[in-house]
Write an enzyme that holds these catalytic residues in place. Structure first.
Site, mmCIF file in Angstrom:
data_model
loop_
_atom_site.group_PDB
_atom_site.id
_atom_site.type_symbol
_atom_site.label_atom_id
_atom_site.label_comp_id
_atom_site.label_asym_id
_atom_site.label_seq_id
_atom_site.Cartn_x
_atom_site.Cartn_y
_atom_site.Cartn_z
ATOM 1 N N CYS A 100 56.891 44.162 -5.408
ATOM 2 C CA CYS A 100 58.073 43.324 -5.622
ATOM 3 C C CYS A 100 58.588 43.601 -7.035
ATOM 4 C CB CYS A 100 57.771 41.850 -5.390
ATOM 5 S SG CYS A 100 56.631 41.131 -6.592
ATOM 6 N N ARG A 117 55.646 37.351 -5.202
ATOM 7 C CA ARG A 117 55.645 37.735 -3.790
ATOM 8 C C ARG A 117 54.588 38.787 -3.465
ATOM 9 N NH1 ARG A 117 61.724 39.473 -3.344
ATOM 10 N NH2 ARG A 117 61.268 39.966 -5.517
ATOM 11 N N ASP A 132 62.849 35.800 -3.182
ATOM 12 C CA ASP A 132 62.084 35.503 -4.393
ATOM 13 C C ASP A 132 62.112 33.993 -4.647
ATOM 14 O OD1 ASP A 132 60.879 35.398 -6.813
ATOM 15 O OD2 ASP A 132 62.039 37.042 -7.706
#
Lengths: 405, 310
Positions: A247, A253, A364
């Protein structure tokens, strides 16, 4: 029938004259352990032990089966010669003994038992036994003939209605595969190496089916089939599958995806077969643990996030087999890093593997409210489950093209 | 909560080892399930033996002239997890059917209704919970037992109050022997097990089950320890089950095996391996440890132990 030595005959007499269940059990155990200790037990005495199988006394039969297995090849003729077609219990015990001995002369009986016996415990013993037939000393062609028959019987029984029989089929196929791999083709020019390969492919296909088929509703059978496949790949020198989640900052994440995937692997007993890591396309948070809100949300689901942030490097794209990105920006950044050079890794959005939830990206949650973290975990659990299944499918059927980007 | 999607999916499939035997999801049936080598599926009365189709099973359940055909059909539909739209309504009707015991045909009291309850427990359709709650009030304790087990299988939280009420009079009331038969006044084992399966761990439920942990019958003690272990995860209840693995009676050791498996208590691995009972039952118990349990010993060790027992 040869005359049994005198110590044999005293023990045989004790079995014949036992006047209670306990006495029979004790006498059978004594005869069994006596014979088990002999280098070449007398056939007459072994036959007496075989007869215990027909006395409808489970304790005595268990002792007799153990003793007969310890006698090994010497017990095979007495067992086959004394099969009583009308005594179901005796026959079932004989199958167990022959399965434990692993002598190829028992093949017919084990095949019949696996396909037709009404007792799941007999079928399961037969399945295990078919995987353990000792063929090493045979001529290669004869060995292949026997192993092919065992494989055929086990493949058919993979759809047995009882989970424990299917479980035993997995174990039987695993040991059969080990024996096939041990019999090196170079040492046996008469045998065609293709035949061994075909057999291995068939074993893998059956195991893969048991592992993934939705009609296989018994988790423990699926687990054992997975383990057998991995074991087989390990024997063939297959490296672990390397998976990297990517990410932006590697604190939210991708560490969560890594933790969720590791959690799934642990549940399935597959930790050894995978190498898992995560990285960020940006390096702002190097060395930091995952975001504490994400850590807490994961912990509520029993999921640990062991990650420390690090930045993605170009060599990651050569080291890992699969790079999984969270959103379109990540994907673009990874592709930019790769430039025009070919990657070993396949680079794909993680959400491709979702099965229940529809999503293009893993959003996100960094600047959002607390519920965002749970939504992300829901999505990651769905996607990682699909990912694991797809990767296992790939391992079960190795296709070179699937490794390329 | 340590349960992710994987385990939820698995649970829907069929996690509990007992529910997968040929019998209603109960260790009460293990006597039949495990007769050493002769552990074949029971043939439920007449009509058994030859395979039948779903249509045939529905036809047999629909007619009422021959109850033994209905009995088999109800079992069949549950066992095969029938998804036919007529299945649940027909079983709901069958659940209301009453009939006396017919010793000549070897048929139990309210045989069709009991099997309908068992099948409904397997089918996973929670809309039938009110029907099962009604059956839980029937005067036939055998039907109450089947209904309780089905409610447990359906994880019917709506049943907790009714089941708890049936047990509230304790070992001296619900747990006392009937004057006319060796059965207890209430089907305590099934009721207690259902509470453990449903998993509502409130103080009232626990205080109602707790007194049964020293009931005079070891099978009731085992059921209580199992449910209390499921509800509280307290070590002491596991120890009671481990102690029962050394009980003098085989039947009690079998029940303790099934109970440890149902809870998935992994530290029991060695005790399960060494208890004196059939490998078939040890395998079922270890399957429970793999599928229901967590922590140490890990999956690899458990599977290796299962391999040894084949």
């Amino acid at each position: 029938m040869s005359i049994a030595p005198s110590s044999d005959s005293a023990l045989i007499q004790a079995v014949e004259q036992a006047d209670s269940a306990e006495a029979l059990q004790a006498a059978s155990a004594a005869l069994a352990s006596h014979l088990a200790a002999q280098p070449s037990p007398a056939p007459g005495a072994v036959t007496a032990l075989v007869q215990v199988l027909g006395f409808n006394n489970p304790g005595a039969a268990v002792a007799a089966v153990d003793g007969l297995i310890a006698c090994g090849a010497a017990a095979v003729e007495p067992l086959l010669a004394n099969l009583d077609a009308h005594n179901y219990g005796a026959r079932a015990w004989a199958v167990r003994a022959l399965a434990g001995i692993g002598d190829v002369r028992g093949l017919d009986l084990l095949e019949q038992a696996l396909s037709g016996d009404i007792g799941p415990s007999v079928r399961r013993a037969a399945a295990r036994g078919l995987g353990q037939l000792r063929c090493e000393a045979l001529e290669p062609q004869e060995r292949q003939r026997i192993q092919r028959r065992a494989l055929g019987a086990l493949s058919k029984a993979a759809s047995d209605g009882e989970w424990v029989v299917r479980y035993a089929v997995v174990v039987g196929l695993e040991s059969l595969a080990q024996r096939l791999l041990e019999a090196s083709p170079e040492a046996s020019p008469e045998a065609s190496p293709e035949d061994g390969n075909d057999a291995l492919q068939q074993i893998k296909a059956v195991l893969t089916q048991l592992q993934l088929d939705p009609s296989e509703a018994t988790p423990v059978v699926q687990l054992r089939a997975r383990q057998a496949l991995l074991q087989l790949q390990g024997l063939q020198g297959a490296p672990p599958t390397r998976v990297l989640f990517v990410c932006l900052g590697n604190i939210c994440r991708s560490p969560a995806a890594e933790g969720v995937f590791l959690h799934l692997l642990q549940r399935a007993g597959l930790d050894q077969a995978f190498e898992v890591d995560s990285a960020g396309t940006a390096g702002w948070h190097q060395g930091k643990p995952a975001d504490r809100r994400m850590l807490a949300a994961a912990q509520r689901r029993g999921i640990e996030l062991p990650s420390r942030a690090r930045q993605l490097e170009r060599q990651d794209l050569q080291h890992f087999d699969h790079v999984l990105t969270m959103d379109a920006d990540n994907l673009a950044a990874v592709e930019a890093l790769l430039g025009s050079s070919p990657a070993r890794a396949s680079i794909r959005p993680l959400t491709r593997h979702c099965r229940r939830l529809l999503a293009q990206e893993v959003p996100d949650p960094y600047y959002g409210g607390p519920e965002g973290f749970d939504q992300v975990l829901d999505l990651l659990e769905d996607a990682c489950e699909g990912l694991l299944e797809n990767l296992l499918l790939e391992r079960g059927h190795p296709q070179p093209s699937s490794v390329a980007a | 909560m340590a349960i992710g999607y994987v385990s939820q999916t698995l649970r829907q499939q069929e996690l509990r080892p007992l529910a997968t035997s040929e019998h209603p999801g109960s260790r009460a049936a293990i006597g039949m399930a495990s007769v050493m080598a002769g552990d074949q599926s029971p043939s439920p009365l007449t009509g058994a033996g030859e395979p039948i189709s779903e249509d045939e099973a529905l036809r047999r359940l629909r007619q009422t002239a021959d109850q033994s055909l209905q009995y088999y059909a109800a079992w069949w539909l549950g066992r095969m997890r029938s998804r036919h739209p007529d299945t649940v309504p027909l079983l709901q009707t069958a659940l209301r059917q009453r009939q006396p015991r017919d010793p000549g045909a070897g048929v139990e009291h309210n045989a069709v209704a009991r099997n309908a309850a068992r099948a409904l427990g397997k089918l996973g359709d929670t809309s039938v919970i009110p029907d099962l709650l009604a059956a839980l009030n029937d005067e036939d304790d055998g039907l109450r037992e089947a209904a309780a087990r089905a409610l447990g299988e359906l994880r019917a939280e709506a049943a907790v109050a009714a089941i708890t009420a049936r047990l509230a009079s304790g070992p001296a009331g619900a747990g006392a022997t009937q004057s006319s038969s060796p059965r207890l006044r209430e089907p305590c084992e099934a009721l207690i097990e259902a509470l453990g399966e449903i998993g509502v761990a409130n103080p009232e439920v626990i205080s109602v089950i707790a007194p049964f942990h020293d009931h005079e019958r070891p099978l009731i003690r085992s059921a209580a320890a199992r449910a209390l272990l499921q509800l509280t995860a307290e070590q002491r209840w596991a120890e009671q089950l481990l102690a029962l693995l050394n009980h003098g009676q085989l039947q009690v050791r079998r029940a303790a095996l099934m109970d440890l498996g149902a809870v998935g208590w992994r530290p029991a691995l060695d005790a399960i391996r060494s208890t004196l009972a059939e490998n078939s039952l040890k395998l079922i118990a270890l399957r429970g440890l793999v599928e229901q349990g967590k922590g140490e010993p890990g999956v690899d060790q458990l599977l290796a132990a299962m391999d040894e027992l084949l």
